[in-house]
Design a protein around this motif. Sequence first.
Motif, PDB file in Angstrom:
ATOM      1  N   LEU A 195       0.815  -1.217   0.000  1.00 37.17           N
ATOM      2  CA  LEU A 195       0.000   0.000   0.000  1.00 37.17           C
ATOM      3  C   LEU A 195       0.845   1.263   0.000  1.00 37.17           C
ATOM      4  O   LEU A 195       0.442   2.292  -0.560  1.00 37.17           O
ATOM      5  CB  LEU A 195      -0.935   0.001   1.209  1.00 37.17           C
ATOM      6  N   SER A 196       2.020   1.206   0.602  1.00 38.79           N
ATOM      7  CA  SER A 196       2.882   2.381   0.655  1.00 38.79           C
ATOM      8  C   SER A 196       3.695   2.566  -0.617  1.00 38.79           C
ATOM      9  O   SER A 196       4.427   3.560  -0.750  1.00 38.79           O
ATOM     10  CB  SER A 196       3.813   2.299   1.867  1.00 38.79           C
ATOM     11  N   GLY A 197       3.595   1.603  -1.538  1.00 41.51           N
ATOM     12  CA  GLY A 197       4.330   1.710  -2.793  1.00 41.51           C
ATOM     13  C   GLY A 197       5.783   1.320  -2.692  1.00 41.51           C
ATOM     14  O   GLY A 197       6.585   1.662  -3.556  1.00 41.51           O
TER      15      GLY A 197
ATOM     16  N   HIS B  73       5.484   3.011 -13.630  1.00 45.19           N
ATOM     17  CA  HIS B  73       6.542   3.622 -14.449  1.00 45.19           C
ATOM     18  C   HIS B  73       6.933   5.001 -13.927  1.00 45.19           C
ATOM     19  O   HIS B  73       7.286   5.899 -14.696  1.00 45.19           O
ATOM     20  CB  HIS B  73       6.120   3.684 -15.917  1.00 45.19           C
ATOM     21  N   GLY B  74       6.828   5.145 -12.617  1.00 46.92           N
ATOM     22  CA  GLY B  74       7.266   6.371 -11.970  1.00 46.92           C
ATOM     23  C   GLY B  74       6.302   7.532 -12.067  1.00 46.92           C
ATOM     24  O   GLY B  74       6.620   8.636 -11.587  1.00 46.92           O
ATOM     25  N   THR B  75       5.124   7.319 -12.646  1.00 47.36           N
ATOM     26  CA  THR B  75       4.244   8.460 -12.911  1.00 47.36           C
ATOM     27  C   THR B  75       2.813   8.329 -12.400  1.00 47.36           C
ATOM     28  O   THR B  75       2.217   9.325 -12.007  1.00 47.36           O
ATOM     29  CB  THR B  75       4.178   8.747 -14.423  1.00 47.36           C
ATOM     30  N   VAL B  76       2.242   7.125 -12.398  1.00 45.91           N
ATOM     31  CA  VAL B  76       0.807   6.983 -12.152  1.00 45.91           C
ATOM     32  C   VAL B  76       0.550   6.283 -10.818  1.00 45.91           C
ATOM     33  O   VAL B  76       1.001   5.150 -10.609  1.00 45.91           O
ATOM     34  CB  VAL B  76       0.116   6.184 -13.283  1.00 45.91           C
ATOM     35  N   ASP B  77      -0.170   6.947  -9.927  1.00 42.65           N
ATOM     36  CA  ASP B  77      -0.671   6.316  -8.704  1.00 42.65           C
ATOM     37  C   ASP B  77      -2.003   5.657  -9.069  1.00 42.65           C
ATOM     38  O   ASP B  77      -3.042   6.318  -9.136  1.00 42.65           O
ATOM     39  CB  ASP B  77      -0.860   7.356  -7.600  1.00 42.65           C
ATOM     40  N   GLN B  78      -1.965   4.362  -9.325  1.00 37.23           N
ATOM     41  CA  GLN B  78      -3.171   3.670  -9.782  1.00 37.23           C
ATOM     42  C   GLN B  78      -4.243   3.612  -8.707  1.00 37.23           C
ATOM     43  O   GLN B  78      -5.440   3.603  -9.010  1.00 37.23           O
ATOM     44  CB  GLN B  78      -2.828   2.262 -10.260  1.00 37.23           C
ATOM     45  N   LEU B  79      -3.827   3.561  -7.439  1.00 36.15           N
ATOM     46  CA  LEU B  79      -4.813   3.542  -6.357  1.00 36.15           C
ATOM     47  C   LEU B  79      -5.604   4.842  -6.351  1.00 36.15           C
ATOM     48  O   LEU B  79      -6.838   4.840  -6.232  1.00 36.15           O
ATOM     49  CB  LEU B  79      -4.103   3.322  -5.024  1.00 36.15           C
ATOM     50  N   ASP B  80      -4.914   5.951  -6.508  1.00 38.41           N
ATOM     51  CA  ASP B  80      -5.587   7.249  -6.576  1.00 38.41           C
ATOM     52  C   ASP B  80      -6.412   7.363  -7.845  1.00 38.41           C
ATOM     53  O   ASP B  80      -7.514   7.936  -7.841  1.00 38.41           O
ATOM     54  CB  ASP B  80      -4.553   8.372  -6.519  1.00 38.41           C
TER      55      ASP B  80
END
Length: 323
Positions: A73-75, A109-116
């Motif tokens: 969850l924290s990435g 890929h360093g750009t997209v927070d899929q959870l958000d």
Amino acid sequence: MLVLSAGDATGLFAAACEAVLAEGIEVRPRGMTTQEVMGAHLRLTDPRRRFVDLPPARVINPAFAVAEAVWILSGSDGPWIYDFNQELLRYTDGGVLRGAYGPRLRRWHGTVDQLDAVRRELLADADSRRAVVTLYDPQRDHSGHRDVPCTLAYRFFLRAGRLEMHTTMRSQDLWLGFPYDIFTATLIHELLAGWLGAPMGDYHHHVDSLHLYAHNRDGAMKAATDAAPVDAPGMAPMTVEWDDLEFVLGRVAVGDYAGVAGSAWAPFARVLASYRAWRAGDRDQARSLTAHIPGVLGAALGRWYDLRTTRSTPVIHTAGGAP
């Protein structure tokens, strides 16, 4: 297609063990004998009853369940997870699990927070079919790393006012993987439902290859035979405001239960603090903290310590999905 449904993860696990033993065929990927069912849909109707707890047949490590969920969850793909499961080191390249879910979930890929992204998608359109988290990455996962994600994707649907979650897996080790995977997935499910202001619907676990390794067959037989109806309540509601998520996960990860006192996250932090004390050899402190962890997690952690003590296993090997 194998279709099973249960109200709690323990019952679902036991039913799946029975079904794979009864219906599975022998296959040997990478030379390892497994009993496999192709195509399984496992439905959990009360996702807050997420903890597989079937002693003495199956005793899982609740500290690793909590740690892995927080890690994802924290990435994170940080090495602190090895404090809770050193077996994971076998699958690393250069000390890193290249298939770690966290970075893919929170910074694709360093750009997209899929959870958000799925949170925003469903807040904008409650009927959306686009609330998808992808974990399998062909660019990375065909490059020969030891660790390749078993989970392909999560999907979320708001239907009839409830949030349904679907997970699709290419492969699932029922004995070692399932108890931990369902713990993390249903926690994600619950958090997202809270951010949307919706109750949790059913959790759906779809698996292409659901299997048991030969050395876990006897344990699975005992789990299937000894399973009894579970009437324990679900875990306490795990709520947190979106803007507070990173702070809360950070406090839990380091075992700072005072930093999240009064919340449902404090027992998670105590679990991790207790386990770190156990690994450091301070068994009295570990047991003392366990006594203040309510519900199934505290009881299960005590059983894990009992099992480790009985087996006289060295501290350095006390983490992981076994026994």
